[in-house]
Design a protein around this motif. Structure first.
Motif, mmCIF file in Angstrom:
data_model
loop_
_atom_site.group_PDB
_atom_site.id
_atom_site.type_symbol
_atom_site.label_atom_id
_atom_site.label_comp_id
_atom_site.label_asym_id
_atom_site.label_seq_id
_atom_site.Cartn_x
_atom_site.Cartn_y
_atom_site.Cartn_z
ATOM 1 N N GLU A 220 0.853 -1.184 0.000
ATOM 2 C CA GLU A 220 0.000 0.000 0.000
ATOM 3 C C GLU A 220 0.889 1.234 0.000
ATOM 4 N N PRO A 221 0.564 2.244 -0.746
ATOM 5 C CA PRO A 221 1.375 3.470 -0.750
ATOM 6 C C PRO A 221 1.512 4.084 0.627
ATOM 7 N N LEU B 255 16.810 5.217 -1.265
ATOM 8 C CA LEU B 255 16.570 5.004 -2.700
ATOM 9 C C LEU B 255 15.704 3.776 -2.841
ATOM 10 N N TRP B 256 14.558 3.988 -3.473
ATOM 11 C CA TRP B 256 13.596 2.888 -3.634
ATOM 12 C C TRP B 256 13.733 2.350 -5.056
ATOM 13 N N LEU B 257 14.085 1.077 -5.138
ATOM 14 C CA LEU B 257 14.180 0.433 -6.463
ATOM 15 C C LEU B 257 13.018 -0.556 -6.591
ATOM 16 N N GLN B 258 12.119 -0.218 -7.466
ATOM 17 C CA GLN B 258 10.949 -1.104 -7.665
ATOM 18 C C GLN B 258 11.294 -2.123 -8.743
ATOM 19 N N VAL B 259 11.458 -3.326 -8.335
ATOM 20 C CA VAL B 259 11.863 -4.387 -9.262
ATOM 21 C C VAL B 259 10.599 -5.095 -9.774
ATOM 22 N N ARG C 32 1.927 2.826 -9.352
ATOM 23 C CA ARG C 32 3.293 3.343 -9.427
ATOM 24 C C ARG C 32 3.321 4.855 -9.178
ATOM 25 N N GLN C 33 2.344 5.520 -9.749
ATOM 26 C CA GLN C 33 2.285 6.968 -9.510
ATOM 27 C C GLN C 33 2.077 7.248 -8.015
ATOM 28 N N ALA C 34 1.249 6.418 -7.378
ATOM 29 C CA ALA C 34 0.956 6.642 -5.954
ATOM 30 C C ALA C 34 2.209 6.449 -5.102
ATOM 31 N N ILE C 35 2.981 5.398 -5.380
ATOM 32 C CA ILE C 35 4.159 5.173 -4.533
ATOM 33 C C ILE C 35 5.251 6.190 -4.864
ATOM 34 N N ARG C 36 5.328 6.624 -6.120
ATOM 35 C CA ARG C 36 6.300 7.669 -6.450
ATOM 36 C C ARG C 36 5.957 8.950 -5.675
ATOM 37 N N ALA C 37 4.656 9.216 -5.614
ATOM 38 C CA ALA C 37 4.233 10.422 -4.898
ATOM 39 C C ALA C 37 4.518 10.293 -3.403
ATOM 40 N N ALA C 38 4.281 9.091 -2.860
ATOM 41 C CA ALA C 38 4.517 8.876 -1.424
ATOM 42 C C ALA C 38 5.992 9.051 -1.092
ATOM 43 N N ALA C 39 6.890 8.541 -1.946
ATOM 44 C CA ALA C 39 8.318 8.668 -1.702
ATOM 45 C C ALA C 39 8.771 10.114 -1.895
ATOM 46 N N ALA C 40 8.251 10.736 -2.938
ATOM 47 C CA ALA C 40 8.669 12.110 -3.228
ATOM 48 C C ALA C 40 8.251 13.053 -2.116
ATOM 49 N N ALA C 41 7.173 12.723 -1.409
ATOM 50 C CA ALA C 41 6.738 13.570 -0.306
ATOM 51 C C ALA C 41 7.786 13.648 0.787
ATOM 52 N N GLY D 205 11.137 13.427 -0.017
ATOM 53 C CA GLY D 205 12.383 13.730 -0.696
ATOM 54 C C GLY D 205 13.105 12.503 -1.190
ATOM 55 N N GLN D 206 12.385 11.467 -1.417
ATOM 56 C CA GLN D 206 13.010 10.230 -1.862
ATOM 57 C C GLN D 206 12.524 9.874 -3.274
ATOM 58 N N GLN D 207 13.275 8.964 -3.853
ATOM 59 C CA GLN D 207 13.036 8.665 -5.262
ATOM 60 C C GLN D 207 12.724 7.186 -5.424
ATOM 61 N N VAL D 208 11.784 6.906 -6.323
ATOM 62 C CA VAL D 208 11.474 5.521 -6.677
ATOM 63 C C VAL D 208 11.902 5.307 -8.121
ATOM 64 N N ALA D 209 12.732 4.313 -8.354
ATOM 65 C CA ALA D 209 13.180 4.007 -9.713
ATOM 66 C C ALA D 209 12.740 2.590 -10.059
ATOM 67 N N LEU D 210 12.413 2.442 -11.319
ATOM 68 C CA LEU D 210 11.904 1.144 -11.769
ATOM 69 C C LEU D 210 13.054 0.302 -12.303
ATOM 70 N N VAL D 211 13.045 -0.938 -11.922
ATOM 71 C CA VAL D 211 14.023 -1.899 -12.443
ATOM 72 C C VAL D 211 13.245 -2.973 -13.192
ATOM 73 N N ASP D 212 13.512 -3.037 -14.500
ATOM 74 C CA ASP D 212 12.862 -4.046 -15.352
ATOM 75 C C ASP D 212 13.790 -5.248 -15.429
ATOM 76 N N THR D 213 13.303 -6.388 -15.030
ATOM 77 C CA THR D 213 14.164 -7.575 -14.993
ATOM 78 C C THR D 213 14.663 -7.973 -16.365
ATOM 79 N N SER D 214 14.001 -7.501 -17.412
ATOM 80 C CA SER D 214 14.420 -7.895 -18.760
ATOM 81 C C SER D 214 15.472 -6.944 -19.318
ATOM 82 N N ALA D 215 15.814 -5.875 -18.578
ATOM 83 C CA ALA D 215 16.785 -4.901 -19.081
ATOM 84 C C ALA D 215 18.187 -5.270 -18.599
ATOM 85 N N HIS D 216 19.178 -4.718 -19.281
ATOM 86 C CA HIS D 216 20.562 -4.906 -18.836
ATOM 87 C C HIS D 216 20.756 -4.197 -17.487
#
Lengths: 317, 722
Positions: A208-209, A227-231, A275-284, A286-297
């Motif tokens: 939950e956000p 630093l939040w990495l959303q895998v 995703r928008q909700a958790i990005r907003a929760a982290a940004a509130a 001063g933190q950042q959420v970055a997406l990690v795609d398992t199929s990317a290098h």
């Protein structure tokens, strides 16, 4: 030549950072080393360098002090020997919070890439490897429905710390179903960091956000950077299923039966809203959420995330 | 497999999608998924819409399969006669009239398509389903009505195969009689009844009194009977028809040229190119005659001059090149060719005066060498005998006549004889210009009482001449109008003063001040009477010595000698030949029909030669063409008589009837099935089904793609941006 042999013989590790190749490397330590080497091949500086050394004051030299600690610039100006003291004597402490909940064990279609947990582990170990090169101290906390009985390594600036983390994560048994207790994990991270530090959360963040917001608030209150990495797996991002399917939840076993072709767009919309909700929760906080795609290098993923982090901090690398 | 079997199979096939849908619901692929919460949210949002879309697509697929089933079921006969179940009765009214022989280029005839539909119906029918097939062109006769029979029995007996080889008749359709017969069968049946009229719906079928008859007949059908009209007809594009073949208007004499005429009509919708017709007279073919290009509905009359060498019945057949409707490409008639022309000259003394001049003009050598022979009798005591083989009677100075002779003469004229009255100075017309009992007046003029002031001299230059401009074209006096100098040369002294009878025609006038009639004619029955208002002896005129006398008198004889009535009747009329003359001695007779040798010779019963009015009779001569009756006489010799049958002109009206005309003509509920726009009756419906199937498949594809049921091959699914 496959597996370890192939990785060891590689002159340029980046060619082995293709997710399919990385999935064929069984040892997590090697995976993480490949990712770290691949990352360093494209960067000359550690992204964590110097962030934890802060100047406090000078004091007069006294016999017995190490000569290398004399501040020769002060001597040249004042003709007096002074010793430079730092507020924190230790290097940067960084805790990798790795989500080991069942949702991270989703098996991708085709099996040609790492699952989310392995990806998070690789990233954590690669990050630890990079930190230990600059004498920083990485630590590890694995969490699921709780943090009990899961891997936990205190922060150490030891060169073998990344290997120990890899060993701990490899030997980690799947967490019991029951969701993800992000609050407990945050509390454990704050507890393990005695001073200011960095918390890197590697999770699919299917929480939950509000829970994420509480954890982010705890980190900020303890003056930790986070630093939040959303895998997420590529299947979760693209929803490529066809034909009527029974979807079973990895956490609680609940089911959804339907035709994915008809559900796809609504699913993608709902995921994006989340995703928008958790990005907003982290940004509130001063933190950042970055997406990690398992199929990317993963080296490219690291570049992208850390580059974005440096830009956000206003400190070009 | 029967059509209904296929239809049921198709329906079962249509049930496939929901069954497959249900089975797939049970056999689902299992995926362990992490982000199920978003799926639940998505499902809550889209559940109703997904269900609607899912069932819409399934419904389209079911419809597509149902259409496939219908296509496989070949809905030709089902569309016509409905479900041929046990206990039901189908009365098929098969229009087998001439127009059903229409064969579009590259196709089969309309009748073939109708028979195919009928045979198909039989093949699919339940064995206990009862079927009766009525001929729309033969139902109005006294033939026994075909009784319904089980379809299984008809199939075993090869009924459909026999129908398939049956060509279109040369008859006109009588749908009213057929529906009346169908109503009789329907009213006698307990159970559901379908009356199935397979026709080409021509304008002629629903025209005028036919429409009224049809309405009355349709009203006799049971109220709950299903009336199905299957219109198999198509527009006839190219069709030239021999509308009629006309014999010469005068008597045909062996060895003398005769002019035959035929009327050709373009009954097709397109203009016809110029062509030729072949003409056969007797056993001899004459050179083809050109027919000009004709617009749609236009007609042209062609003429042919030919000589019939032999006396007796001679058939004249005109044939056009084959076109879309072959049944009307031939026309025939039969004429009687006479051995010679016989003129009877009656006078006070036939050896002298006008009578002699007439005899010399008609038969100059007295030997009948010009196929004209003269018999002479004194008028006194003549009782009317000897008229049987006489073609023309000429009476010089008619006077009193015995009543029996007048009666016989009147009957003879009415039957076609020609009478010429030479009104010389001693003529008395009191007995001729007044009615006698039931006999009408014979003379076309009345004599006026005038003073007899005749000039005694032959070469008296006084007198009157014929006025060339008063001569009626085509009359026997035409020679004088062709060249006015002939009229100048011939003078008539003191012509008879006459008053034409009402209805009489003045063929020429003298050039006196009053314009007195020179010749007056009228018709009596089929015959004709001509009064020549002058004497022909030398006391009255020197004309008999003039070169014009011979041709004019011969023209008079040919004008009076009218042709035999055309011996042509419509196809279907009874063929009856009276046993007269030598045929009365016939001991047996056979009939050769126009379809011989495809059709066997038919033995005709000789109805007692000894009986008065005996005849050989065949109740129906259904084919157009020439029928030949061979009579075998007692002495072993043969005698041949011919008769011709032609197509009813109503059947040559090939215009298509409108649905409105059909609606007005039937006056009761019916189902109209258009089965004539393609090669076979069901093809149009099949095309519609196929088009519907394509539309459904396209709609299914579009909707399924729109709803996300289909993905293009190799296309990557949409995904969230990283």
């Amino acid at each position: 030549m496959t597996g370890i042999g192939a990785a060891a013989a590689a002159a340029t590790p980046s060619r082995y950072l293709d997710p399919a190749v990385l999935a064929g490397v069984r040892r997590l330590e090697l995976r993480s080393r490949l990712v770290a080497e691949g990352f360093l091949a494209g960067s000359s500086r550690s992204p964590f360098h110097g962030s934890g050394i802060e100047f406090a004051q000078h004091r007069a030299y006294s016999p017995g002090d190490e000569v290398r600690r004399i501040d020769w610039k002060v001597w040249s100006r004042t003709d007096r020997l002074s010793i430079k003291l730092a507020e924190v004597e230790t290097n940067l402490r960084c805790v990798f919070l790795v989500d080991a909940s069942p949702s991270m064990r989703y098996q991708p279609l085709g099996g040609d890439r790492l699952d989310k947990f392995d990806t998070a582990a690789v990233l954590a170990c690669a990050g630890a490897s990079l930190l230990t090169r600059t004498q920083d101290a990485p630590g590890l906390i694995a969490f699921g429905a709780s943090v009990a009985n899961l891997a936990r390594l205190p922060c150490r600036a030891h060169p073998g710390q990344a290997a120990r983390m890899a060993q701990a994560l490899e030997g980690l048994a799947p967490a019991a179903p029951g969701g993800t207790d992000l609050g407990a994990a945050a509390a454990a991270a704050v507890e393990s960091l005695s001073g200011r530090g960095l918390v890197v959360v590697l999770s699919d963040l299917l929480v939950e956000p509000t829970d994420l917001a509480k954890a982010a608030a705890r980190f900020r209150h303890a003056r930790h950077d986070a630093l939040w990495l959303q895998v997420l797996d590529a299947d979760e991002l693209g929803f490529p299923y066809q034909g009527r399917t029974r979807f079973v939840d990895l956490e609680d076993g609940s089911e959804v039966v339907g035709d994915p072709r008809g559900l796809r767009q609504s699913y993608l919309d709902a995921l994006e809203e989340h995703r928008q909700a958790i990005r907003a929760a982290a940004a509130a906080h001063g933190q950042q959420v970055a997406l990690v795609d398992t199929s990317a290098h993963l080296d490219a993923t690291l570049h992208r995330i850390l580059h974005a982090r440096r830009q956000r901090a206003g400190r070009p690398g | 497999m029967s059509a209904w079997g296929l239809a049921i199979g198709g329906a079962a096939l249509a049930a496939g999608p929901p069954i497959i849908h249900w089975l797939f619901r049970r056999r689902l692929r299992r995926v362990e998924f992490a982000a199920l919460r978003f799926l639940l949210r998505a499902q809550r949002r889209t559940l109703d819409r997904l269900r609607r879309e899912e069932w819409l697509v399934i419904a389209l697929r079911m419809l597509a399969l149902a259409l496939v089933g219908l296509l496989l079921a070949d809905p030709v006969s089902d569309a016509g006669a409905g479900h041929p179940g046990a206990g039901a009765l189908t009365v098929a009214v098969l229009d087998d009239s001439l127009s059903m022989g229409h064969r579009p280029p590259g196709g089969t005839t309309v009748l073939d398509r109708a028979v195919t539909a009928l045979a198909d119906h039989l093949n699919r029918a339940d064995p206990d389903h009862r079927v009766a097939v009525l001929s729309a062109s033969r139902c109005g006769r006294s033939d026994p009505l075909p009784q319904p029979a089980p379809a299984g029995e008809l199939k075993r007996s090869g009924f459909a195969e026999r129908l398939a080889v049956r060509p279109a008749s040369d008859l006109v359709a009588d749908p009213a009689a057929a529906l009346t017969a169908a109503a009789a069968l329907a009213n006698a049946h307990r159970g559901s009844v379908t009356v199935w009229w397979l026709t080409d719906l021509r304008h002629g079928d629903l025209d005028g009194t036919r429409a009224a008859r049809l309405k009355s007949a349709a009203a006799t059908l049971p109220a709950d009977a299903r009336l199905v009209v299957q219109d198999l007809g198509q527009t006839v594009e190219q069709d030239l028809a021999v509308e009629s073949v006309l014999p010469p208007s005068h008597r045909v004499v062996a060895g003398s040229p005769a002019v035959f005429r035929a009327r050709i009509r373009n009954a097709g919708q397109r203009s016809s190119a110029a062509t030729t017709v072949s003409i056969q007279i007797g056993d001899a073919a004459v050179p083809p005659v050109a027919v000009p290009a004709l617009g749609s509905g236009e007609a042209a009359e062609i003429t042919c001059t030919a000589t019939c060498p032999e006396p007796g019945d001679t058939a004249i057949t005109v044939a056009l090149p084959a076109d879309e409707l072959p049944g009307d490409d031939r026309g025939s008639c039969v004429v009687t060719v006479h051995r010679e022309l016989v003129a009877l000259v009656l006078a006070k003394d036939p050896r002298i005066g006008a009578a002699r001049s007439l005899a010399i003009a008609i038969d100059p050598l007295g030997d009948g060498g010009f196929a004209q022979r003269v018999r002479q009798r004194t008028v006194a005591g003549w009782d009317g005998a000897g008229l049987d083989d006489v073609d023309v009677v000429l009476i010089d100075n008619p006077g009193a006549i015995a009543p029996a002779a007048r009666t016989a003469l009147t009957a003879w004229i009415k039957a076609g004889g020609g009478l010429g009255l030479i009104l010389g100075p001693t003529a008395e017309l009191a007995a001729w210009s007044q009615a006698s009992g039931s006999d009408p007046p014979l003379a076309p003029v009345e004599l006026l009482a005038v003073e007899q002031t005749r000039s005694p001299a032959v070469d008296d230059p006084t007198g009157v001449r014929l006025r060339p401009d008063s001569i009626q074209p085509g009359s026997f006096l035409s020679l004088f109008s062709a060249d006015a100098r002939f009229a100048d040369l011939v003078r008539f002294r003191q012509p008879a003063a006459v008053r034409p009878m009402p209805g009489a025609r003045v063929l020429g006038r003298f050039d006196d001040a009053a314009g007195s009639p020179a010749a007056v004619a009228w018709n009596l029955g089929r015959g004709q009477v001509v009064a020549i208002c002058t004497g022909l002896d030398l006391a009255s005129t020197a004309w008999s010595k003039d070169p014009t006398f011979l041709p004019v008198i011969n023209d008079l004889v040919w004008q009076l000698c009218r042709g035999d009535p055309p011996r042509v009747e419509r196809a279907g009329a009874a063929l009856s030949e009276p046993l007269t003359g030598r045929l009365a001695d016939a001991v047996s007779a056979t009939l050769t029909t126009p379809r011989f040798p495809a059709e066997d010779l038919i033995a005709l019963a000789v109805d007692g030669p000894a009986l008065p009015g005996g005849r050989v009779l065949r109740h129906a001569a259904d084919h157009a063409g020439v029928y030949v009756i061979h009579g075998l006489l007692a002495d072993g010799s043969h005698l041949i008589r011919r008769q011709a049958r032609v197509v009813d002109p109503a059947e040559l009206d090939l215009a298509r009837a409108t649905p409105g005309a059909l609606h007005a003509a039937l006056g009761r509920p019916y189902e109209l099935i258009d089965g004539g726009s393609a090669a076979s009756g069901g093809v149009a419906l099949r095309w519609w089904l196929l088009a519907g199937l394509l539309v459904v498949l396209v709609a299914e594809t579009l909707l399924a793609q729109r709803f996300g049921h289909h993905e293009a091959n190799g296309a990557a699914p949409p995904r969230l941006a990283v």
